[in-house]
Design an enzyme around this catalytic site. Structure first.
Site, mmCIF file in Angstrom:
data_model
loop_
_atom_site.group_PDB
_atom_site.id
_atom_site.type_symbol
_atom_site.label_atom_id
_atom_site.label_comp_id
_atom_site.label_asym_id
_atom_site.label_seq_id
_atom_site.Cartn_x
_atom_site.Cartn_y
_atom_site.Cartn_z
ATOM 1 C CB CYS A 119 -15.077 40.249 -42.463
ATOM 2 S SG CYS A 119 -15.478 38.596 -43.073
ATOM 3 C CB CYS A 135 -15.189 41.216 -49.968
ATOM 4 S SG CYS A 135 -16.429 41.790 -48.796
ATOM 5 N N GLY A 156 -19.077 40.767 -42.110
ATOM 6 C CA GLY A 156 -18.858 39.628 -41.217
ATOM 7 C C GLY A 156 -19.323 38.307 -41.794
ATOM 8 C CD GLU A 157 -19.286 33.146 -42.887
ATOM 9 O OE1 GLU A 157 -19.204 33.612 -44.037
ATOM 10 O OE2 GLU A 157 -20.186 32.378 -42.536
ATOM 11 C CB SER A 161 -25.148 35.382 -47.064
ATOM 12 O OG SER A 161 -24.248 35.265 -48.134
ATOM 13 C CB SER A 216 -20.391 33.870 -50.858
ATOM 14 O OG SER A 216 -21.371 34.675 -50.233
ATOM 15 C CG ASN A 255 -21.221 47.350 -56.225
ATOM 16 O OD1 ASN A 255 -20.831 48.379 -56.779
ATOM 17 N ND2 ASN A 255 -22.327 47.286 -55.522
ATOM 18 C CB CYS A 288 -20.343 43.697 -48.518
ATOM 19 S SG CYS A 288 -20.341 42.767 -47.098
HETATM 20 N N1 SAH Z 1 -19.507 36.471 -45.167
HETATM 21 C C1 SAH Z 1 -20.803 36.137 -45.705
HETATM 22 C C2 SAH Z 1 -21.775 37.272 -45.556
HETATM 23 C C3 SAH Z 1 -21.448 38.501 -46.368
HETATM 24 S S1 SAH Z 1 -22.563 38.546 -47.662
HETATM 25 C C4 SAH Z 1 -20.659 35.685 -47.138
HETATM 26 O O1 SAH Z 1 -19.566 35.748 -47.674
HETATM 27 O O2 SAH Z 1 -21.627 35.196 -47.714
HETATM 28 C C5 SAH Z 1 -21.937 39.693 -48.718
HETATM 29 C C6 SAH Z 1 -22.039 39.201 -50.133
HETATM 30 O O3 SAH Z 1 -21.549 40.247 -50.992
HETATM 31 C C7 SAH Z 1 -21.163 37.995 -50.378
HETATM 32 O O4 SAH Z 1 -21.769 37.110 -51.279
HETATM 33 C C8 SAH Z 1 -19.933 38.632 -50.986
HETATM 34 O O5 SAH Z 1 -19.206 37.679 -51.690
HETATM 35 C C9 SAH Z 1 -20.553 39.730 -51.827
HETATM 36 N N2 SAH Z 1 -19.640 40.814 -52.203
HETATM 37 C C10 SAH Z 1 -18.580 41.275 -51.524
HETATM 38 N N3 SAH Z 1 -17.970 42.273 -52.210
HETATM 39 C C11 SAH Z 1 -18.682 42.452 -53.331
HETATM 40 C C12 SAH Z 1 -18.575 43.329 -54.452
HETATM 41 N N4 SAH Z 1 -17.605 44.226 -54.513
HETATM 42 N N5 SAH Z 1 -19.486 43.212 -55.446
HETATM 43 C C13 SAH Z 1 -20.507 42.311 -55.368
HETATM 44 N N6 SAH Z 1 -20.667 41.476 -54.341
HETATM 45 C C14 SAH Z 1 -19.760 41.514 -53.332
#
Ligand code: SAH
Length: 340
Positions: free
Chosen positions: A108, A115, A155-156, A187, A210, A286, A329
């Site tokens: 990504c 993340c 990924g996005e 998302s 997000s 997380n 993720c």
């Molecule tokens: N790129 C898209 C799709 C990924 S969704 C997006 O950003 O929405 C994955 C989700 O998990 C997103 O809302 C991201 O912000 C969240 N996420 C990523 N790392 C995380 C973590 N360590 N704890 C909780 N949520 C997390």
């Protein structure tokens, strides 16, 4: 070409291209997703020359499972694609059914600092058939029912727009797998122009944004994409989606200790989202091994929740899925790569 990347409209064009009746597209589609044929030769209502042509023009090759981790409320799968790249998929067990969290890119480029997925840079988009493949593997090979699909893996999705739209068309088609339109959630980290393009589609799925911060200063620090597409435009695109779809938009908000969880942040968030038909989903952060962030305390989340509630914002706190097994993720894939 892989047949699982073909929408009905694409198959219709395929048949038209050599003067055949496009109605054959539906026969092929049904055979693939209802009868689950493993060879085109098994499609009874097509002639031998057509079946041979299908066999010449398309493959049915599936992705390959490398490893799985089974937990109580979530199972994670790591898949190998035909070119050797790996992607992960998570099955979440809810009381209302199973939800599958699908990856849309290999790596990504969004670089959100909290993340794990972004630690592995984008190598390429996941192809339509590889997204369909994630779902088929779980449903057909592992024989696990799936009622919901969320595009919340690595990924996005809006950075892989065409393939993602084709994927959604395929899995929601009533002639095939038939996942309900509203049971598919896209998302996004906030690719505003793509959200606006998406909002014009005839059929709209559920949408999650997000957000994770209530203002540009903080959001740009957490999510670099915000520098390109600032928060006001993003929230406005979400508003347009709610108007066109007649659905609520969900704003995901990860609660990170002492970063975005203050009373002031809650007040600013309530002001930002005032009048928008939405839910705010508070998600305890997380913890991952490559960042120093901590999740907010329960009391902090609860105070944040109360402030939003008091300002008439619909708010929920998401139950944590598979945190003991690194279901957040990108974590399985990154663990796998770290041990190679
Ligand atoms: N790129 C898209 C799709 C990924 S969704 C997006 O950003 O929405 C994955 C989700 O998990 C997103 O809302 C991201 O912000 C969240 N996420 C990523 N790392 C995380 C973590 N360590 N704890 C909780 N949520 C997390």
């Amino acid at each position: 070409m892989n047949i699982y990347g073909q929408t009905i409209a694409m198959l219709e064009n395929y048949f038209k291209s050599f003067g055949e009746n496009p109605a054959k597209a539906k026969i092929v589609f049904k055979a693939l997703y209802r009868e689950k044929i493993t060879s085109f030769m098994d499609i009874k209502s097509l002639s031998l020359p057509i079946k041979s042509k299908l066999q010449k023009d398309f493959t049915q090759q599936q992705i390959e499972l490398i490893t799985e981790v089974n937990g109580q409320d979530a199972c994670k799968y790591l898949f190998r694609l035909a070119d050797g790249h790996t992607i992960e998929t998570v099955l979440m067990k809810h009381d209302y059914g199973n939800g599958l969290c699908v990856s849309t890119q290999v790596g990504c480029n969004m670089n959100c600092i909290f993340c794990e997925s972004g630690k592995l840079k984008k190598v390429r988009n996941v192809e339509t058939h590889e997204m369909v493949g994630q779902l088929l593997y779980i449903m057909d090979i592992l024989q696990l029912p799936v009622s919901h699909v969320v595009l919340m893996g690595i990924g996005e999705p809006f950075d892989n727009y065409e393939h993602v739209m084709d994927f959604i068309d395929i899995i929601t088609d009533p002639l095939g797998i038939g996942i309900a339109t509203r049971h598919v959630t896209i998302s996004t980290s906030g690719i505003t122009p793509k959200m606006l393009e998406y909002a014009k589609r005839e059929t709209l799925n559920s949408l999650a944004v997000s957000l994770h911060a209530p203002n540009d200063e903080l959001r740009s620090k957490l999510m670099p994409i915000n520098k390109k597409y600032p928060i006001k435009g993003l929230v406005n695109a979400a508003r347009i989606y709610t108007q066109n779809s007649n659905k609520k938009v969900t704003f995901a908000y990860i609660m990170i200790k002492n970063v975005n969880d203050s009373d002031d942040c809650a007040l600013e968030l309530a002001e930002l989202l005032k009048g928008i038909n939405c839910y705010v989903n508070l998600i305890p952060y997380n913890k991952t091994h490559s960042t120093h962030y901590e999740p907010s305390d329960k009391e902090r989340i609860s105070k944040f929740f109360d402030i939003l509630k008091k300002h008439n914002i619909n708010v929920t706190v998401r139950r944590k899925f598979g945190d003991k097994m690194n279901a957040a993720c990108g974590q399985l894939r990154s663990d796998y790569n770290n041990t190679m």
